[in-house]
Design a protein around this motif. Structure first.
Motif, PDB file in Angstrom:
ATOM      1  N   SER A 196       0.825  -1.209   0.000  1.00 41.00           N
ATOM      2  CA  SER A 196       0.000   0.000   0.000  1.00 41.00           C
ATOM      3  C   SER A 196       0.859   1.258   0.000  1.00 41.00           C
ATOM      4  CB  SER A 196      -0.924  -0.011   1.219  1.00 41.00           C
ATOM      5  OG  SER A 196      -1.709   1.142   1.253  1.00 41.00           O
ATOM      6  N   LYS A 197       1.908   1.258   0.821  1.00 43.08           N
ATOM      7  CA  LYS A 197       2.813   2.412   0.884  1.00 43.08           C
ATOM      8  C   LYS A 197       3.503   2.627  -0.462  1.00 43.08           C
ATOM      9  CE  LYS A 197       6.455   4.456   3.711  1.00 43.08           C
ATOM     10  NZ  LYS A 197       5.956   5.792   3.562  1.00 43.08           N
ATOM     11  N   GLN A 198       3.918   1.550  -1.122  1.00 43.79           N
ATOM     12  CA  GLN A 198       4.568   1.665  -2.430  1.00 43.79           C
ATOM     13  C   GLN A 198       3.609   2.239  -3.467  1.00 43.79           C
ATOM     14  OE1 GLN A 198       7.884   1.240  -3.251  1.00 43.79           O
ATOM     15  NE2 GLN A 198       7.139   2.291  -5.066  1.00 43.79           N
ATOM     16  N   LYS A 199       2.364   1.791  -3.445  1.00 42.33           N
ATOM     17  CA  LYS A 199       1.364   2.329  -4.374  1.00 42.33           C
ATOM     18  C   LYS A 199       1.150   3.816  -4.121  1.00 42.33           C
ATOM     19  CE  LYS A 199      -1.090  -1.976  -5.209  1.00 42.33           C
ATOM     20  NZ  LYS A 199      -2.341  -2.738  -5.025  1.00 42.33           N
ATOM     21  N   GLY A 200       1.089   4.191  -2.841  1.00 42.72           N
ATOM     22  CA  GLY A 200       0.945   5.607  -2.493  1.00 42.72           C
ATOM     23  C   GLY A 200       2.126   6.423  -2.984  1.00 42.72           C
ATOM     24  N   ASN A 201       3.335   5.912  -2.804  1.00 43.08           N
ATOM     25  CA  ASN A 201       4.543   6.605  -3.275  1.00 43.08           C
ATOM     26  C   ASN A 201       4.540   6.741  -4.794  1.00 43.08           C
ATOM     27  OD1 ASN A 201       5.581   6.926  -0.689  1.00 43.08           O
ATOM     28  ND2 ASN A 201       6.830   5.086  -0.789  1.00 43.08           N
ATOM     29  N   ASP A 202       4.106   5.680  -5.488  1.00 43.40           N
ATOM     30  CA  ASP A 202       4.052   5.728  -6.959  1.00 43.40           C
ATOM     31  C   ASP A 202       3.066   6.785  -7.437  1.00 43.40           C
ATOM     32  OD1 ASP A 202       5.899   3.675  -7.019  1.00 43.40           O
ATOM     33  OD2 ASP A 202       4.451   2.130  -7.610  1.00 43.40           O
ATOM     34  N   PHE A 203       1.907   6.890  -6.764  1.00 43.50           N
ATOM     35  CA  PHE A 203       0.923   7.900  -7.170  1.00 43.50           C
ATOM     36  C   PHE A 203       1.418   9.308  -6.832  1.00 43.50           C
ATOM     37  CE2 PHE A 203      -3.150  10.285  -6.544  1.00 43.50           C
ATOM     38  CZ  PHE A 203      -3.449  10.389  -7.891  1.00 43.50           C
ATOM     39  N   PHE A 212      -7.240  12.200  -6.567  1.00 35.92           N
ATOM     40  CA  PHE A 212      -7.673  10.802  -6.580  1.00 35.92           C
ATOM     41  C   PHE A 212      -7.289  10.193  -7.912  1.00 35.92           C
ATOM     42  CE2 PHE A 212     -10.779  12.810  -3.734  1.00 35.92           C
ATOM     43  CZ  PHE A 212     -10.636  12.003  -2.616  1.00 35.92           C
ATOM     44  N   GLY A 213      -6.480   9.160  -7.856  1.00 34.62           N
ATOM     45  CA  GLY A 213      -6.202   8.350  -9.026  1.00 34.62           C
ATOM     46  C   GLY A 213      -7.041   7.095  -8.892  1.00 34.62           C
ATOM     47  N   VAL A 214      -7.783   6.749  -9.943  1.00 36.11           N
ATOM     48  CA  VAL A 214      -8.650   5.578  -9.879  1.00 36.11           C
ATOM     49  C   VAL A 214      -8.394   4.702 -11.096  1.00 36.11           C
ATOM     50  CG1 VAL A 214     -11.036   4.743  -9.731  1.00 36.11           C
ATOM     51  CG2 VAL A 214     -10.411   6.916  -8.642  1.00 36.11           C
ATOM     52  N   GLY A 215      -8.165   3.415 -10.829  1.00 38.62           N
ATOM     53  CA  GLY A 215      -7.945   2.448 -11.894  1.00 38.62           C
ATOM     54  C   GLY A 215      -6.539   2.526 -12.448  1.00 38.62           C
ATOM     55  N   GLY A 216      -6.268   1.659 -13.416  1.00 43.79           N
ATOM     56  CA  GLY A 216      -4.938   1.604 -14.007  1.00 43.79           C
ATOM     57  C   GLY A 216      -3.909   1.256 -12.952  1.00 43.79           C
ATOM     58  N   GLU A 217      -2.802   1.945 -12.995  1.00 44.34           N
ATOM     59  CA  GLU A 217      -1.731   1.763 -12.019  1.00 44.34           C
ATOM     60  C   GLU A 217      -1.510   3.087 -11.286  1.00 44.34           C
ATOM     61  OE1 GLU A 217      -0.235  -1.089 -11.294  1.00 44.34           O
ATOM     62  OE2 GLU A 217      -1.490  -2.083 -12.788  1.00 44.34           O
ATOM     63  N   PRO A 218      -0.957   3.040 -10.078  1.00 48.01           N
ATOM     64  CA  PRO A 218      -0.694   4.286  -9.361  1.00 48.01           C
ATOM     65  C   PRO A 218       0.194   5.242 -10.157  1.00 48.01           C
ATOM     66  CG  PRO A 218      -0.405   2.413  -7.900  1.00 48.01           C
ATOM     67  CD  PRO A 218      -0.602   1.862  -9.285  1.00 48.01           C
ATOM     68  N   SER A 219       1.100   4.696 -10.957  1.00 41.23           N
ATOM     69  CA  SER A 219       1.998   5.531 -11.747  1.00 41.23           C
ATOM     70  C   SER A 219       1.337   6.054 -13.024  1.00 41.23           C
ATOM     71  CB  SER A 219       3.256   4.740 -12.112  1.00 41.23           C
ATOM     72  OG  SER A 219       2.897   3.564 -12.813  1.00 41.23           O
ATOM     73  N   LYS A 220       0.149   5.578 -13.346  1.00 40.36           N
ATOM     74  CA  LYS A 220      -0.599   6.047 -14.524  1.00 40.36           C
ATOM     75  C   LYS A 220      -2.063   5.634 -14.365  1.00 40.36           C
ATOM     76  CE  LYS A 220      -0.830   7.799 -18.696  1.00 40.36           C
ATOM     77  NZ  LYS A 220      -1.253   9.149 -18.802  1.00 40.36           N
ATOM     78  N   PRO A 221      -2.813   6.373 -13.536  1.00 41.03           N
ATOM     79  CA  PRO A 221      -4.207   5.995 -13.295  1.00 41.03           C
ATOM     80  C   PRO A 221      -5.085   6.205 -14.536  1.00 41.03           C
ATOM     81  CG  PRO A 221      -3.694   8.072 -12.216  1.00 41.03           C
ATOM     82  CD  PRO A 221      -2.410   7.555 -12.790  1.00 41.03           C
ATOM     83  N   ASP A 222      -6.147   5.418 -14.617  1.00 37.48           N
ATOM     84  CA  ASP A 222      -7.118   5.570 -15.707  1.00 37.48           C
ATOM     85  C   ASP A 222      -7.895   6.876 -15.583  1.00 37.48           C
ATOM     86  OD1 ASP A 222      -6.403   3.126 -16.817  1.00 37.48           O
ATOM     87  OD2 ASP A 222      -8.015   2.029 -15.792  1.00 37.48           O
ATOM     88  N   CYS A 276      -2.631  12.913  -1.787  1.00 36.48           N
ATOM     89  CA  CYS A 276      -2.756  11.932  -2.874  1.00 36.48           C
ATOM     90  C   CYS A 276      -3.401  10.639  -2.395  1.00 36.48           C
ATOM     91  CB  CYS A 276      -1.381  11.618  -3.448  1.00 36.48           C
ATOM     92  SG  CYS A 276      -0.562  13.053  -4.156  1.00 36.48           S
ATOM     93  N   LYS A 277      -4.387  10.180  -3.153  1.00 35.83           N
ATOM     94  CA  LYS A 277      -5.071   8.923  -2.853  1.00 35.83           C
ATOM     95  C   LYS A 277      -5.275   8.158  -4.156  1.00 35.83           C
ATOM     96  CE  LYS A 277      -5.854   9.991   1.490  1.00 35.83           C
ATOM     97  NZ  LYS A 277      -5.218   9.280   2.575  1.00 35.83           N
ATOM     98  N   TRP A 278      -4.758   6.939  -4.214  1.00 36.22           N
ATOM     99  CA  TRP A 278      -4.990   6.087  -5.385  1.00 36.22           C
ATOM    100  C   TRP A 278      -5.836   4.904  -4.948  1.00 36.22           C
ATOM    101  CZ3 TRP A 278      -3.972   0.942  -6.604  1.00 36.22           C
ATOM    102  CH2 TRP A 278      -4.225   0.598  -7.931  1.00 36.22           C
ATOM    103  N   ARG A 279      -6.832   4.574  -5.765  1.00 35.38           N
ATOM    104  CA  ARG A 279      -7.680   3.418  -5.506  1.00 35.38           C
ATOM    105  C   ARG A 279      -7.807   2.600  -6.784  1.00 35.38           C
ATOM    106  NH1 ARG A 279      -6.755   5.384  -1.257  1.00 35.38           N
ATOM    107  NH2 ARG A 279      -8.166   5.798   0.472  1.00 35.38           N
ATOM    108  N   LYS A 280      -7.877   1.298  -6.629  1.00 33.68           N
ATOM    109  CA  LYS A 280      -8.017   0.395  -7.779  1.00 33.68           C
ATOM    110  C   LYS A 280      -9.334   0.658  -8.512  1.00 33.68           C
ATOM    111  CE  LYS A 280      -6.499  -3.074 -10.216  1.00 33.68           C
ATOM    112  NZ  LYS A 280      -5.484  -2.769 -11.205  1.00 33.68           N
ATOM    113  N   SER A 281     -10.392   0.957  -7.749  1.00 39.19           N
ATOM    114  CA  SER A 281     -11.700   1.220  -8.367  1.00 39.19           C
ATOM    115  C   SER A 281     -12.587   1.956  -7.368  1.00 39.19           C
ATOM    116  CB  SER A 281     -12.372  -0.090  -8.786  1.00 39.19           C
ATOM    117  OG  SER A 281     -12.768  -0.814  -7.645  1.00 39.19           O
ATOM    118  N   PHE A 282     -13.774   2.296  -7.824  1.00 45.76           N
ATOM    119  CA  PHE A 282     -14.758   2.904  -6.930  1.00 45.76           C
ATOM    120  C   PHE A 282     -15.503   1.836  -6.133  1.00 45.76           C
ATOM    121  CE2 PHE A 282     -14.210   6.738  -9.450  1.00 45.76           C
ATOM    122  CZ  PHE A 282     -14.326   7.721  -8.488  1.00 45.76           C
ATOM    123  N   GLY A 283     -15.148   0.589  -6.358  1.00 48.18           N
ATOM    124  CA  GLY A 283     -15.782  -0.491  -5.592  1.00 48.18           C
ATOM    125  C   GLY A 283     -17.279  -0.509  -5.806  1.00 48.18           C
TER     126      GLY A 283
END
Length: 184
Positions: A34-41, A129-139, A92-99
């Motif tokens: 989770s921390k790595q994803k946050g750092n990437d975003f 908010f980055g949603v979807g894709g990858e933290p380094s390139k959200p959809d 910064c907040k990245w999420r895989k989806s809106f669930g």
């Protein structure tokens, strides 16, 4: 006898090389992932905003926490920037989806901390908010003024007007969303 020592020497070298060069698979904990994803975003947002005309990257919060000791700056938004001379901050907040169609983005105390920061520092705070894709390139990317987000959870429709559809338009978007920049 010399041949035996030669064979043992070669085997020893081969085993040494095998164990030296073998990379052990490192298992990350869910918190580390989770921390790595946050750092990437955060890095994505630094690059996105930092490349905009008249926006300068000022700094990043350390997020230090170990053995019950936290840095005071952990209560502040993740990133600090300046637009011309006007400082602003981005959490910064990245999420895989809106669930289920909504996102829980912060705890009540965090929202209170960000509002206090905005008031005391007189700096506009945005939540990216980055949603979807990858933290380094959200959809999808949303840049929402903190004042819009009163609660811990919100539905996708609530922030639809704050979606950044073209990265090249981010500066124009910020200017439209904030009277703060008009004063500076």
């Amino acid at each position: 006898m010399a041949i035996l020592f030669l064979i043992l020497g070669i085997l020893s070298l081969a085993l040494s090389f095998y164990f030296y060069s073998r990379k052990e698979k490192i298992e990350l904990t869910p918190d580390e992932i989770s921390k790595q994803k946050g750092n990437d975003f955060e890095e994505y947002m630094i690059q996105l905003l930092g490349k905009q005309k008249d926006i300068k990257f000022v700094g990043k919060v350390s997020d230090y926490h170990k053995n019950g000791i936290s840095a005071l700056e952990n209560f502040e938004p993740d990133l600090k920037f300046k637009y011309k001379v006007a400082p602003f901050a981005v959490e910064c907040k990245w999420r895989k989806s809106f669930g289920n169609g909504s996102i829980t983005w912060a705890k009540e105390r965090q929202i209170r901390n960000y509002n206090e920061y905005q008031k005391n520092k007189k700096e506009k705070v945005y939540i990216a908010f980055g949603v979807g894709g990858e933290p380094s390139k959200p959809d999808h990317l949303y840049l929402v003024p903190l004042s819009v987000l009163k609660y811990e959870t919100f539905k996708k429709e609530y922030i639809a007007d704050f979606e950044i559809k073209e990265e090249a338009e981010i500066l124009k978007f910020l200017q439209q969303q904030s009277k703060f920049f008009d004063r500076n």
